[in-house]
Design an enzyme around this catalytic site. Structure first.
Site, PDB file in Angstrom:
ATOM      1  CB  SER A 143      -0.654   2.744   1.875  1.00 33.18           C
ATOM      2  OG  SER A 143      -1.868   2.746   2.598  1.00 33.18           O
ATOM      3  CE1 TYR A 156      -3.122   2.220  -2.803  1.00 30.15           C
ATOM      4  CE2 TYR A 156      -3.711   1.972  -0.487  1.00 30.15           C
ATOM      5  CZ  TYR A 156      -3.120   2.701  -1.504  1.00 30.15           C
ATOM      6  OH  TYR A 156      -2.519   3.900  -1.220  1.00 30.15           O
ATOM      7  CB  ALA A 158      -1.486  -7.390  -1.787  1.00 27.77           C
TER       8      ALA A 158
END
Length: 255
Positions: A143, A156, A158
């Site tokens: 992402s 998220y 990380a």
């Protein structure tokens, strides 16, 4: 004309909806033999029936991709069914909103388990058979949050940064054995959960996309095309990279 994935066995987690489903369909069109997974048995069965009706060779197992015992069984099932495996596509990932200081232990572990553990377990499981054959391609969904962080999505972000680093490390460690490993950041993508979320936010889709590179959402089929390229022999000398797609620029992050 031969498809770009003719004769190749493709394993994919989280494949019954959204980007995962688009990837499965794209691989099928290109002649792949598919071994799929999703935690939702009903949705997975519907997809498998669709793919078979279109002439694809497709099978799989429903189960939790964050359960290492299940993942080992799932990978062995592909070997038992097809006698080989060529591509692994890691698609599972889940986010929970919250500032870092507000995240509970449960929030943190939930995101790491679903977003990073799933990639690690499946990657670890496919490496021995890929090394034995002397080739293989692993593609994992990351992402834009994993590149520069994301306000309110620290857990998220990380985990997705970990996905990129894990692929870079696999590329380094297993490249000499013919294994390629790459990541993809699709950018915000027009899947049902995201669209439903954006409809509840001030300004809706338009407000969310105004700061994106392309000023629009990515489409699942566009992301599937990128995954296909990285999985196929067309990218046979590409490894250890993260393909960046339509993500929010640093200058557009909240103050």
């Amino acid at each position: 004309m031969r498809g770009r994935m003719d004769g190749k066995v493709v394993l994919a987690t989280g494949s019954a909806r959204g980007i995962g489903r688009a990837v499965a369909r794209r691989m099928a069109v290109e002649g792949a033999r598919l071994w799929l997974n999703d935690i939702d048995d009903g949705l997975l069965s519907v997809l498998l029936e669709e793919l078979r009706a279109a002439g694809a060779e497709a099978d799989g197992m429903a189960g939790d991709a964050a359960d290492s015992s299940f993942v080992d069984q799932w990978v062995q099932g592909a070997i038992d069914r097809f006698g080989q495996l060529d591509v692994l596509y890691n698609n599972v990932g889940v986010s929970r909103e919250g500032l870092v200081g507000d995240l509970t232990d449960r929030d943190w572990r939930f995101q790491q388990r679903l977003t990073l553990d799933t990639v690690f377990f499946a990657t670890r499981a496919v490496l021995p058979p890929m090394v034995e054959r002397g080739r293989g391609s692993i593609v994992s969904m990351s992402s834009g949050a994993g590149i520069g962080g994301q306000y309110g999505l620290g857990g998220y972000a990380a985990a997705k940064a970990g996905v990129i680093n894990l692929m870079e490390t696999v590329a380094m460690e297993y490249g000499p054995q013919g294994i390629r490993a790459n990541a993809v950041t699709p950018g915000p993508t027009a899947t049902a959960p995201l669209l439903a979320y954006l409809e509840r936010q001030p300004g809706g889709v338009d407000a969310h996309t105004s700061g994106l590179d392309l000023r629009r959402l990515s489409q699942p089929e566009e992301v599937a095309n990128t995954v296909l390229w990285l999985a196929s022999d067309e990218s046979s000398n590409i490894t250890g990279i993260c393909v960046r797609s339509n993500i929010r620029a640093a200058s557009n992050r909240p103050d």
